[in-house]
Design a protein around this motif. Sequence first.
Motif, PDB file in Angstrom:
ATOM      1  N   LEU A   6       0.935  -1.204   0.065  1.00 45.62           N
ATOM      2  CA  LEU A   6      -0.082  -0.214  -0.204  1.00 45.62           C
ATOM      3  C   LEU A   6       0.970   1.324  -0.251  1.00 45.62           C
ATOM      4  CD1 LEU A   6      -2.439  -1.024   2.700  1.00 45.62           C
ATOM      5  CD2 LEU A   6      -2.686  -1.606   0.404  1.00 45.62           C
ATOM      6  N   ASP A   7       0.528   2.204  -0.938  1.00 42.53           N
ATOM      7  CA  ASP A   7       1.207   3.583  -0.943  1.00 42.53           C
ATOM      8  C   ASP A   7       0.577   4.288   0.178  1.00 42.53           C
ATOM      9  OD1 ASP A   7       2.792   5.669  -1.577  1.00 42.53           O
ATOM     10  OD2 ASP A   7       1.315   6.567  -3.259  1.00 42.53           O
ATOM     11  N   VAL A   8       1.364   5.181   0.936  1.00 40.35           N
ATOM     12  CA  VAL A   8       0.792   5.988   1.997  1.00 40.35           C
ATOM     13  C   VAL A   8      -0.168   7.210   1.434  1.00 40.35           C
ATOM     14  CG1 VAL A   8       1.135   7.591   3.693  1.00 40.35           C
ATOM     15  CG2 VAL A   8       2.691   5.653   3.692  1.00 40.35           C
ATOM     16  N   MET A   9       0.227   7.747   0.452  1.00 41.56           N
ATOM     17  CA  MET A   9      -0.633   8.996  -0.498  1.00 41.56           C
ATOM     18  C   MET A   9      -1.393   8.333  -1.357  1.00 41.56           C
ATOM     19  SD  MET A   9       0.452  11.288   1.612  1.00 41.56           S
ATOM     20  CE  MET A   9      -0.289  12.817   1.007  1.00 41.56           C
ATOM     21  N   LEU A  10      -2.751   8.103  -1.133  1.00 38.43           N
ATOM     22  CA  LEU A  10      -3.769   7.618  -2.164  1.00 38.43           C
ATOM     23  C   LEU A  10      -4.897   8.507  -1.829  1.00 38.43           C
ATOM     24  CD1 LEU A  10      -3.685   3.898  -1.176  1.00 38.43           C
ATOM     25  CD2 LEU A  10      -2.703   4.957  -3.106  1.00 38.43           C
ATOM     26  N   PRO A  11      -5.674   8.769  -3.255  1.00 35.19           N
ATOM     27  CA  PRO A  11      -6.629   9.493  -3.356  1.00 35.19           C
ATOM     28  C   PRO A  11      -7.812   8.647  -2.863  1.00 35.19           C
ATOM     29  CG  PRO A  11      -6.148   8.527  -5.437  1.00 35.19           C
ATOM     30  CD  PRO A  11      -5.008   8.330  -4.540  1.00 35.19           C
ATOM     31  N   GLU A  12      -8.959   9.338  -2.354  1.00 41.00           N
ATOM     32  CA  GLU A  12     -10.278   8.651  -1.885  1.00 41.00           C
ATOM     33  C   GLU A  12     -10.080   8.194  -0.658  1.00 41.00           C
ATOM     34  OE1 GLU A  12     -12.851   9.075  -3.463  1.00 41.00           O
ATOM     35  OE2 GLU A  12     -11.820   9.810  -5.484  1.00 41.00           O
ATOM     36  N   LEU A  13      -8.899   7.413  -0.306  1.00 41.97           N
ATOM     37  CA  LEU A  13      -8.653   6.951   1.046  1.00 41.97           C
ATOM     38  C   LEU A  13      -7.339   6.383   0.878  1.00 41.97           C
ATOM     39  CD1 LEU A  13      -9.974   5.705   3.762  1.00 41.97           C
ATOM     40  CD2 LEU A  13     -10.158   3.358   2.582  1.00 41.97           C
ATOM     41  N   ASP A  14      -6.720   7.121   2.083  1.00 43.63           N
ATOM     42  CA  ASP A  14      -5.255   7.226   1.995  1.00 43.63           C
ATOM     43  C   ASP A  14      -4.922   5.724   2.625  1.00 43.63           C
ATOM     44  OD1 ASP A  14      -5.224   7.245   4.723  1.00 43.63           O
ATOM     45  OD2 ASP A  14      -4.539   9.365   4.819  1.00 43.63           O
ATOM     46  N   GLY A  15      -3.470   5.378   2.374  1.00 40.46           N
ATOM     47  CA  GLY A  15      -2.978   4.103   2.621  1.00 40.46           C
ATOM     48  C   GLY A  15      -3.304   3.910   4.218  1.00 40.46           C
ATOM     49  N   ILE A  16      -3.094   4.811   5.181  1.00 39.28           N
ATOM     50  CA  ILE A  16      -3.126   4.790   6.516  1.00 39.28           C
ATOM     51  C   ILE A  16      -4.548   4.333   6.906  1.00 39.28           C
ATOM     52  CG2 ILE A  16      -2.916   5.914   8.674  1.00 39.28           C
ATOM     53  CD1 ILE A  16      -0.211   5.693   7.457  1.00 39.28           C
ATOM     54  N   GLY A  17      -5.374   5.142   6.362  1.00 37.87           N
ATOM     55  CA  GLY A  17      -7.037   4.695   6.437  1.00 37.87           C
ATOM     56  C   GLY A  17      -7.347   3.286   6.068  1.00 37.87           C
ATOM     57  N   LEU A  18      -6.493   3.105   4.924  1.00 36.13           N
ATOM     58  CA  LEU A  18      -7.013   1.670   4.172  1.00 36.13           C
ATOM     59  C   LEU A  18      -6.324   0.497   5.105  1.00 36.13           C
ATOM     60  CD1 LEU A  18      -7.921  -0.196   1.788  1.00 36.13           C
ATOM     61  CD2 LEU A  18      -5.658   0.398   0.807  1.00 36.13           C
ATOM     62  N   CYS A  19      -5.325   0.690   5.432  1.00 35.41           N
ATOM     63  CA  CYS A  19      -4.670  -0.362   6.326  1.00 35.41           C
ATOM     64  C   CYS A  19      -5.812  -0.454   7.757  1.00 35.41           C
ATOM     65  CB  CYS A  19      -3.391  -0.025   6.540  1.00 35.41           C
ATOM     66  SG  CYS A  19      -2.295  -1.315   7.764  1.00 35.41           S
ATOM     67  N   ARG A  20      -6.129   0.624   8.446  1.00 33.50           N
ATOM     68  CA  ARG A  20      -6.815   0.401   9.557  1.00 33.50           C
ATOM     69  C   ARG A  20      -8.141  -0.358   9.121  1.00 33.50           C
ATOM     70  NH1 ARG A  20      -5.493   6.216  10.600  1.00 33.50           N
ATOM     71  NH2 ARG A  20      -4.133   6.144  12.633  1.00 33.50           N
ATOM     72  N   ARG A  21      -8.887   0.091   7.953  1.00 35.98           N
ATOM     73  CA  ARG A  21     -10.101  -0.701   7.570  1.00 35.98           C
ATOM     74  C   ARG A  21      -9.677  -2.087   7.216  1.00 35.98           C
ATOM     75  NH1 ARG A  21     -13.688   2.671   4.650  1.00 35.98           N
ATOM     76  NH2 ARG A  21     -14.773   1.179   4.553  1.00 35.98           N
ATOM     77  N   ILE A  22      -8.590  -2.650   6.957  1.00 35.02           N
ATOM     78  CA  ILE A  22      -8.161  -3.975   6.654  1.00 35.02           C
ATOM     79  C   ILE A  22      -7.977  -4.822   7.883  1.00 35.02           C
ATOM     80  CG2 ILE A  22      -6.398  -5.565   5.674  1.00 35.02           C
ATOM     81  CD1 ILE A  22      -6.025  -3.184   3.321  1.00 35.02           C
ATOM     82  N   ARG A  23      -7.445  -3.949   8.888  1.00 33.65           N
ATOM     83  CA  ARG A  23      -7.155  -4.567  10.138  1.00 33.65           C
ATOM     84  C   ARG A  23      -8.209  -4.742  10.923  1.00 33.65           C
ATOM     85  NH1 ARG A  23      -3.457  -6.958   8.709  1.00 33.65           N
ATOM     86  NH2 ARG A  23      -1.322  -6.347   8.807  1.00 33.65           N
ATOM     87  N   GLU A  24      -9.532  -4.240  10.398  1.00 34.36           N
ATOM     88  CA  GLU A  24     -10.592  -4.583  11.227  1.00 34.36           C
ATOM     89  C   GLU A  24     -11.146  -5.939  11.211  1.00 34.36           C
ATOM     90  OE1 GLU A  24     -13.619  -1.777   9.890  1.00 34.36           O
ATOM     91  OE2 GLU A  24     -12.528   0.122  11.039  1.00 34.36           O
ATOM     92  N   THR A  25     -10.802  -6.487  10.022  1.00 31.16           N
ATOM     93  CA  THR A  25     -11.336  -7.817   9.843  1.00 31.16           C
ATOM     94  C   THR A  25     -10.144  -9.031   9.408  1.00 31.16           C
ATOM     95  OG1 THR A  25     -11.679  -7.220   7.495  1.00 31.16           O
ATOM     96  CG2 THR A  25     -13.479  -6.904   8.997  1.00 31.16           C
TER      97      THR A  25
END
Length: 244
Positions: free
Chosen positions: A63-82
């Motif tokens: 995952l890149d850190v700087m992403l449009p729509e949902l950045d890499g940090i937020g994406l990682c957090r969402r993934i770690r929920e499940t």
Amino acid sequence: MSVPTAEEGITPAVTVLLVEDDEVIRRAVTLALERYGYRVVAAGDGLTGLERFKEGGNDVLLLDVMLPELDGIGLCRRIRETSTVPVLMMSARGDALDVVSGLESGADDYVVKPVDTAVLVARIRSLLRRATFQVAVPDAAAEGTHSAQTGLVFGDLTLDTAGLEVRRGGEPVALAPTELRLLLEFAANPGVVLDRQTLLRTVWDYGWDGDTRVVDLCVQRLRKKIGAYRIETVRGFGYKLRRH
């Protein structure tokens, strides 16, 4: 980014989910990983990456850190929920904020762009080894308490080293692969102070360019799950697991 010739074979079934908004980098990384035998599923923004993740079948996430729509940090957090799927973050700057934020969000490792393909592949292989490792904890690790039924016991913490399951107060604890391997390394050496460089070598499975923040952040995440008191900081030396 250099594109090397393929090395020794890897399992062709291994799938990397690559989320990178820069099309040039995305194509270069995809081609390079495919040369090594990986299957790559690519996305150009965080929300699309999340959808690709939900489709399943991914063995490791890049995952890149700087992403449009949902950045890499937020994406990682969402993934770690499940999921505890291995996550490797890519940062353009590699400054402390990016690194700390990425690791605190649940990533297992990070690389700074531009990154040489050989280094990237080595990091991915290390993540996959951590996710599929088999552990043998020496009998000496059981100095605190041991039971054939429950495995290793440290206070309210129980480690089933055969089933790779962790319970705290009888309740299951979900650990990412790197967190589990770190805990098992401590459990194999209860009461022994382990310095950061040793942990980088035994848990992360490769040398590090003097940056031990990855250890500190993983210890911090592990403490939140098993109890802050369970892993003691020995200032100036490292960390140790309390026996009781």
